[in-house]
Design an enzyme around this catalytic site. Structure first.
Site, PDB file in Angstrom:
ATOM      1  N   LYS A 344      -1.611  -3.067   4.262  1.00  0.00           N
ATOM      2  CA  LYS A 344      -0.585  -2.462   5.122  1.00  0.00           C
ATOM      3  C   LYS A 344      -0.951  -2.591   6.598  1.00  0.00           C
ATOM      4  CE  LYS A 344       1.976   0.182   1.869  1.00  0.00           C
ATOM      5  NZ  LYS A 344       2.264   1.447   1.221  1.00  0.00           N
ATOM      6  N   ARG A 378      -2.346   1.302  -5.715  1.00  0.00           N
ATOM      7  CA  ARG A 378      -1.313   0.266  -5.831  1.00  0.00           C
ATOM      8  C   ARG A 378      -1.757  -0.905  -4.963  1.00  0.00           C
ATOM      9  NH1 ARG A 378       3.253  -1.411  -3.232  1.00  0.00           N
ATOM     10  NH2 ARG A 378       5.079  -1.874  -4.523  1.00  0.00           N
TER      11      ARG A 378
END
Ligand code: HH2
Length: 401
Positions: A344, A378
Site C-alpha cells: 500500500k 491480506r
C-alpha cells in the site's frame, strides 16, 4: 545443581502469553498448576475508558479491587486510564456487571478474553489458534493499484490462484472492483461477470477457503452460489440494505448462510476518500465506528465477524502508522482481526519505494501486524507471507529452558 558461571545474570523477562510464564515457572522448579490464574495475577495491563460519566467515574474510584494489586486511575476528564493486574481488571468487570452496568462489564470481559478460537460453518473450518492466516489477493480487474495483481482474464487468474494455493494460502480473496483512491464503482452485472467464473473454476479443483471482496449484496449472493465462503465488505455494512429484487442485504445474507463477514473501516467512498481525511484520535475513532458496525451485524444475526482497520481507506500516512502500531486495540472487539498492508501507498511514503518494490516493507509490516495480534493478513505475495507466518509461529512455540 551447579551454579551458573556468571552469577545473577539479571534480566527482565519478555512474557507475552500464559504459556511463556508457565515455561519460566517450570524452569525455576515451580510448575504452575493453573498457568492462566498465575498469568492473570502477574500480568499487568492498562485499560483506557472513553466517555466516562462522573457517576461512573466515582463508582470506578470506589470499587473494591484486589488489595495486592497496585491499581491506579489516571485522568481528570471523560477519558481514564486504569492500570491493574488482569485479575483485578476481571474483578472490576464483575463489579460493574453486579453494580447495574452489565454492558460495561461485558465489554471489559471481552477485552480480557479476546482470543479467537475455532470457527466451523457448513463444511468449513477456520482455526485462529494455530497462527495467523494468509489471505491471497486475486484482483479480477484491469485497474487495481498494484499493476502486477491485475488479472482481468480467467486463465491467468486461475493460474495465479493455483500458485497461491501451492504456496500455502489459507484463503483466497477474489475481487472484481478496484477500491484504489479515485476509482469509480463497477456495475453489478460486470462485477459478477468478472468474479463468478474464477470462483467456480477454483472451487472445481480446490477446497481452499474463498472470500468475495465486494460491497454489493447481489455480487455477494452470486459469489456464494459459485462457492465463496466468506464475505469481505470494505464498506462495513454502512449502506446495507436489500437491493429490492429479492436479494437480501449483506448482513442478512451472511446471517442466512452462516458465512463469516469482514467489516472493514472506511471513511467516505473510494472515489473521494483520500480528499481530506481527518481524525482527532484515529485509533479511538476507528475502534468506535467498527464497534457500532459489529453491534449492528450481530443484531442482524451474523454469527462470525472479522474486523479490519482499513489501512489506506480514508486515512493519512500518520493514521495508517498509528493503526498499525495499535492494531492490538482492535482485539477488544472480540472478533478476529484482518489487516491489508500489502504494497500500500503508506509503505511507499515511508520507504520511497514504488509499488513494484514494496515487498520488503510489506513483509515487515505483516510481521509487525502479526506480532500485534492480527489473525489474517491480506497479501499479494503469498509465498513470502506464508514463510513469515511459519517463522513467527515457530518462534512463539519455541521452548527455551
Ligand atoms: N484492501 C484492498 C481491497 N480490499 N479488503 C480488506 N478487508 N482489507 C483491505 O485492506 C483491502 C480490502 C486494496 O487492495 P487491492 O485489492 O490489491 O487493490 P484494488 O482495490 O485496487 O483492487
Amino acid at each position: 545443581m551447579s551454579l551458573p558461571a556468571h552469577p545473577h545474570n539479571a534480566h527482565l523477562l519478555d512474557l507475552r502469553t500464559p504459556a511463556d510464564l508457565a515455561g519460566e515457572l517450570a524452569a525455576v522448579g515451580f510448575p504452575a498448576r493453573e498457568p492462566i490464574a498465575e498469568w492473570e495475577q502477574v500480568s499487568h495491563a492498562v485499560l483506557r475508558l472513553e466517555g466516562v460519566r462522573p457517576a461512573v467515574r466515582s463508582r470506578l474510584e470506589s470499587l473494591a479491587v484486589n488489595p495486592e494489586s497496585p491499581v491506579r486511575l489516571y485522568g481528570g476528564g471523560p477519558n481514564l486510564l486504569r492500570s491493574a493486574s488482569r485479575r483485578a481488571l476481571r474483578g472490576l468487570a464483575k463489579a460493574l456487571s453486579a453494580g447495574g452496568r452489565p454492558a460495561a462489564g461485558a465489554e471489559l470481559e471481552r477485552c480480557l478474553d479476546a482470543a479467537p478460537g475455532q470457527w466451523r460453518w457448513g463444511r468449513r473450518t477456520l482455526d485462529f489458534r494455530s497462527g495467523a492466516k494468509v489471505m491471497g489477493v486475486l484482483n479480477c480487474t484491469p485497474d487495481s493499484f498494484y499493476p502486477a495483481s491485475r488479472l482481468p482474464e480467467p486463465g491467468p487468474a486461475l493460474e495465479a490462484a493455483r500458485a497461491m494455493i501451492a504456496a500455502g494460502a489459507h484463503i483466497l480473496d477474489v475481487g472484481g472492483e478496484s477500491s484504489r483512491p479515485g476509482s469509480d464503482p463497477v456495475p453489478v452485472a460486470e462485477e459478477i461477470r468478472r468474479v463468478v467464473p474464477l470462483l467456480e473454476a477454483i472451487r472445481r479443483e480446490s477446497d481452499v477457503l474463498l472470500s468475495i471482496d465486494t460491497r454489493k449484496p447481489e455480487v455477494a449472493q452470486a459469489a456464494l452460489e459459485a462457492g465463496a465462503d466468506i464475505l469481505n465488505d470494505i464498506s462495513a455494512l454502512r449502506a446495507d440494505r436489500s437491493p429490492g429484487d429479492g436479494t437480501p442485504g449483506m448482513a442478512a445474507l451472511a446471517a442466512r448462510r452462516g458465512a463469516p463477514l469482514v467489516l472493514m473501516h472506511m471513511r467516505g467512498e473510494p472515489k473521494t476518500m483520500q480528499a481530506e481525511p481527518r481524525y482527532e484520535d484515529v485509533v479511538s475513532e476507528v475502534l468506535g465506528e467498527l464497534s457500532e458496525m459489529v453491534e449492528f451485524a450481530f443484531a442482524a444475526g451474523v454469527e462470525r465477524l472479522i474486523v479490519d482497520p482499513g489501512i489506506g481507506f480514508g486515512k493519512r500516512l500518520a493514521d495508517n502508522l498509528c493503526l498499525l502500531k495499535n492494531l492490538a486495540v482492535l482485539r477488544c472487539l472480540g472478533c478476529p482481526v484482518l489487516v491489508g498492508l500489502s504494497r500500500k501507498s503508506f509503505l511507499g511514503a515511508v520507504t520511497g519505494a514504488p509499488v513494484e518494490d514494496r515487498l520488503p516493507a510489506s513483509i515487515a509490516a505483516d510481521t509487525l501486524a502479526i506480532l500485534s495480534g492480527a489473525d489474517i493478513v491480506r497479501v499479494h505475495d503469498v509465498r513470502e507471507a506464508v514463510q513469515t507466518v511459519r517463522l513467527l509461529l515457530a518462534v512463539r512455540g519455541a521452548s527455551c529452558r
